[in-house]
Scaffold this active site. Sequence first.
Site, short mmCIF file in Angstrom:
data_model
loop_
_atom_site.label_atom_id
_atom_site.label_comp_id
_atom_site.label_asym_id
_atom_site.label_seq_id
_atom_site.Cartn_x
_atom_site.Cartn_y
_atom_site.Cartn_z
N LEU A 359 -30.19 12.84 -8.55
CA LEU A 359 -31.17 11.81 -8.91
C LEU A 359 -32.10 11.51 -7.74
O LEU A 359 -33.26 11.14 -7.92
CB LEU A 359 -30.46 10.51 -9.30
CG LEU A 359 -29.66 10.46 -10.59
CD1 LEU A 359 -28.98 9.11 -10.71
CD2 LEU A 359 -30.53 10.71 -11.81
N GLY A 360 -31.58 11.63 -6.52
CA GLY A 360 -32.39 11.32 -5.35
C GLY A 360 -32.80 9.86 -5.38
O GLY A 360 -32.01 8.98 -5.70
N GLU A 384 -3.14 1.44 -9.58
CA GLU A 384 -1.95 2.21 -10.00
C GLU A 384 -1.43 3.13 -8.91
O GLU A 384 -0.95 4.21 -9.18
CB GLU A 384 -2.27 3.05 -11.25
CG GLU A 384 -2.80 2.27 -12.41
CD GLU A 384 -1.70 1.44 -13.07
OE1 GLU A 384 -2.03 0.32 -13.48
OE2 GLU A 384 -0.56 1.89 -13.16
N GLY A 385 -1.55 2.69 -7.68
CA GLY A 385 -1.10 3.51 -6.54
C GLY A 385 -2.27 4.28 -5.96
O GLY A 385 -2.88 5.09 -6.64
N THR A 386 -2.57 4.00 -4.71
CA THR A 386 -3.70 4.68 -4.06
C THR A 386 -3.40 6.18 -3.95
O THR A 386 -2.26 6.61 -4.14
CB THR A 386 -3.93 4.13 -2.65
OG1 THR A 386 -2.78 4.46 -1.86
CG2 THR A 386 -4.14 2.62 -2.66
C1 LIG Z 1 -10.43 -2.99 -9.87
C2 LIG Z 1 -9.03 -3.31 -9.53
C3 LIG Z 1 -8.18 -3.78 -10.51
C4 LIG Z 1 -6.86 -4.10 -10.23
N1 LIG Z 1 -6.06 -4.59 -11.21
C5 LIG Z 1 -4.80 -4.99 -10.91
C6 LIG Z 1 -3.97 -5.59 -11.89
O1 LIG Z 1 -4.36 -5.72 -13.05
N2 LIG Z 1 -2.73 -6.01 -11.54
C7 LIG Z 1 -2.26 -5.86 -10.27
O2 LIG Z 1 -1.14 -6.23 -10.01
N3 LIG Z 1 -3.02 -5.28 -9.30
C8 LIG Z 1 -4.28 -4.86 -9.59
N4 LIG Z 1 -5.06 -4.29 -8.61
C9 LIG Z 1 -4.55 -4.16 -7.26
C10 LIG Z 1 -4.21 -2.75 -6.84
O3 LIG Z 1 -3.06 -2.31 -7.49
C11 LIG Z 1 -4.04 -2.74 -5.31
O4 LIG Z 1 -5.30 -3.03 -4.74
C12 LIG Z 1 -3.55 -1.41 -4.79
O5 LIG Z 1 -2.20 -1.22 -5.15
C13 LIG Z 1 -3.67 -1.29 -3.27
O6 LIG Z 1 -3.12 -2.37 -2.62
P1 LIG Z 1 -3.93 -3.15 -1.48
O7 LIG Z 1 -5.26 -3.47 -2.05
O8 LIG Z 1 -3.09 -4.27 -1.02
O9 LIG Z 1 -4.13 -2.10 -0.33
P2 LIG Z 1 -3.06 -1.78 0.85
O10 LIG Z 1 -1.72 -1.59 0.26
O11 LIG Z 1 -3.20 -2.79 1.91
O12 LIG Z 1 -3.60 -0.39 1.36
C14 LIG Z 1 -4.70 -0.26 2.26
C15 LIG Z 1 -4.85 1.21 2.63
O13 LIG Z 1 -3.67 1.66 3.30
C16 LIG Z 1 -3.15 2.80 2.64
N5 LIG Z 1 -1.70 2.78 2.77
C17 LIG Z 1 -0.86 1.78 2.43
N6 LIG Z 1 0.41 2.12 2.69
C18 LIG Z 1 0.39 3.38 3.20
C19 LIG Z 1 1.41 4.29 3.65
N7 LIG Z 1 2.71 4.00 3.60
N8 LIG Z 1 1.00 5.50 4.10
C20 LIG Z 1 -0.31 5.83 4.13
N9 LIG Z 1 -1.29 5.01 3.72
C21 LIG Z 1 -0.95 3.80 3.25
C22 LIG Z 1 -3.61 2.66 1.22
O14 LIG Z 1 -3.62 3.90 0.56
C23 LIG Z 1 -5.00 2.10 1.40
O15 LIG Z 1 -5.87 3.14 1.69
C24 LIG Z 1 -6.38 -3.95 -8.91
C25 LIG Z 1 -7.23 -3.45 -7.92
C26 LIG Z 1 -8.54 -3.14 -8.22
C27 LIG Z 1 -9.43 -2.59 -7.14
#
Ligand SMILES: Cc1cc2nc3c(=O)[nH]c(=O)nc-3n(C[C@H](O)[C@H](O)[C@H](O)COP(=O)(O)OP(=O)(O)OC[C@H]3O[C@@H](n4cnc5c(N)ncnc54)[C@H](O)[C@@H]3O)c2cc1C
Lengths: 403, 369
Positions: A359-360, A384-386
């Site tokens: 799109l630029g 659901e788990g990063t």
């Molecule tokens: C749009 C949106 C909707 C959501 N909806 C819900 C919901 O309905 N219900 C609910 O309960 N939650 C919800 N969440 C929350 C979401 O599940 C959490 O944000 C997510 O599990 C990550 O947790 P955190 O944000 O505390 O990040 P953190 O756990 O603090 O992680 C920060 C960073 O560190 C990394 N990290 C953490 N631990 C490790 C490790 N052991 N090794 C390597 N890397 C690591 C992570 O991958 C991430 O990159 C939602 C989040 C978003 C963005």
Amino acid sequence: MRVELDEATRRRVEGIRMLGRAQVRPLGLEADRLGRPIPPDHEFFELLLKIGQGRTRWSGEQDPAAEPAARDESDRPELKATIGTSRALLAVAEELSYWDRGVAVSLPGPGLGEPPIIGMGTPDQKERFLRPFIDPGKPRWGSFAMTEPGAGSDVAAIRTVCRKDGDHWVLNGAKSFAANASRADWILVWATIDRNLGREGHRAFVIEQGTPGLGDFHVEKKMGLKAYESTSFTMRDCRVPADSLLGSDEHYARKAGFKGAMKSFNSTRPLVAAMAVGMGRAAFDEALAFAKEQDLLGDVRVRDRLERIRRRLRVARLLCWRAAWLADHSRPNIVEASMSKAVAPAVALEAASLGMELLGEVGARGEHLIEKLFRDVKAMDIVEGTGQIQRIVMARQLVQLPR
Amino acid sequence: MIDFEIGDELELVRATAREFADDHLRPTLRQHESTRALSDATRAAFRDIGFATLEWPESLGGSGLGGLARFIVLEELAAADPGATLALDPLGPALYALVECGGEAALERFGTPLADGETARSVLVWCGEGCRAKLEFGDDAVSGAIPWLPADAAAQLVLLDADGAHVVSEGFTLEPARGAGLRAAGAASVTLDRAPIAASYPGGEAAARAAARGRLYTAAMLVGIARESADYSRAYALDRVTFGKPIAHHQALAFLIADMATATDSARLAGWDAAWRLDSGHGAEEACATAFIEAAEQAMYVTPNGVQILGGHGFMQDHPVEKMMREARALSLLFGGVDAARNTAISELIESDGPVQLTWEAPDAGRTG
Ligand SMILES: Cc1cc2nc3c(=O)[nH]c(=O)nc-3n(C[C@H](O)[C@H](O)[C@H](O)COP(=O)(O)OP(=O)(O)OC[C@H]3O[C@@H](n4cnc5c(N)ncnc54)[C@H](O)[C@@H]3O)c2cc1C
């Protein structure tokens, strides 16, 4: 080996496509423009109820043998046979997210709280919390709240505490980002009986809206996915009746509490991954159409990158389907579920990002669907788990990575 | 409905291939490489199982199995020894050029005499996009040079380009080369001096199908190589201790190992998807090209990392991972390499007006408009 949807699922996907084009996408774009979730009294939600959406998967039967378990009936001609399979759910979720993933999460229904209630709930709890979703007269939502300000990935570190007080439980703590929490009839909240116990201390409660002490609802401002609310809230001496504890005491004595939560993630991970595939597909379709309109396809660089995105989207979809297929046959799928979830969001982001590049400056104006998808899709690698957590889950299986 | 079950017959085929690989290929892989030869016993076992004629029509004594069966066998064999895998297959991907372009008659004429694996192989030469061969076709002869073939001898060359296939059985010489990989199959450059064309089978669509199946053949081998490298290095990483723990438990490597497993599975799924399309009569040129690119990219991600996980030991030839890396690189140069495949994979998309075909889509799937 077969890489084809059955007739029944195909029809459902086509139905979603029509709904998506007419309603879901325009609503998602509108919510994005207005910067606020679709209000709960929006007529779209009423319409959904009329066409049979917004309901629970629970049949209303208390006898578990009567539950419509996931079946593979590909050899059987009956159209309804595959409706409840993970694969069918995946196909539907992918298509819905193609049109708008934010709207998809805003849809009425018990949401992520449903699997734990079906899996762990007592007959009475299913009656109380799911029965109203069997034939709801109005849009109803359930909500799932695990994440806290100080605990996301490290689920075991949640600090919301629960304390037994006579025939009540008293909860104190704060939850973050829970979808649809402020409009929900109930919120499934995870708390701990003792912060030092880790997972073994976890307990799940279903807290009804309006319970004194439940409050401070704050609808977060987000980068994308604005069509649904991600809401933070607190519990201050929030007293709930003893039977709000999901399942029974012996359930937790068997240490099934945390496992209950984690097991539901095994089935939702491929689902979320499939949603990412849908979003990536949307970005890709738009990017390709733009490239055609603008005569960009003569450029080998552009072509090569389009080839890559299409290929990676296909692989992501196959990974999702495989995980769901395993689930449908009750085979272990921990690794496969995490693979799909580790791959699909990154691919979808790449699709949207490439779309922006094609799109630029048109994309930089901030008014194009691809630009919205680019913002929306980032969440998929977090919820659901990063992506990192998926790799930890896989590594536990593959190389017994210690906790 | 979507189904990844391969069925009892193919499970048996897979188990047989795995057993053959364990018994005949893995224990002697370095010997195959250095002597550029396989034992008679290995050849006989391969022939007796019927792997050579797996996809041949039953009318010509084959098993009449499809692309998925071949894919599964090739993954197993190449996981053990890719060079030997090529050396054992009397036709290899030349089969596809013969049957697609010339039909059963061509297979009977040129393939049947080689089926017992006693003589030299029929070797496919890709002369289409991306090839580095320089060939000039006259009316009934061809001259020129081919920089590399994974063979020390050839009963015949099957020249395949976008317009069809040609077979030459004489008038060419093979000059042995060291070979970057796949040495168990041999390595040579080829000179053709007015080599008489024994048969010509024109046809663009047939040629495209032949190339597609050839790419899938290569993809299957690449999946096997990637799998082996990932498995071998994973086992090593559990054994090797640094800084007080197995290297697999350092998160940088734990994640890498998870990603390598994902990469291998990704490539396999893309291959199975293409094989299913092929076997079920859907157009598969795009899917096969895509599977080839995926396999090549993932193998080139996995195999160098396989070496990396072993550190200095990986660089030494006591372990097979360096061989895996070289063989993946050499193998993915076939059929014009990934760039030529990219053009095939994308061309359909450029021409079509519809939505993106990922796997299966409804005919009226489509975007907003
Ligand atoms: C749009 C949106 C909707 C959501 N909806 C819900 C919901 O309905 N219900 C609910 O309960 N939650 C919800 N969440 C929350 C979401 O599940 C959490 O944000 C997510 O599990 C990550 O947790 P955190 O944000 O505390 O990040 P953190 O756990 O603090 O992680 C920060 C960073 O560190 C990394 N990290 C953490 N631990 C490790 C490790 N052991 N090794 C390597 N890397 C690591 C992570 O991958 C991430 O990159 C939602 C989040 C978003 C963005």
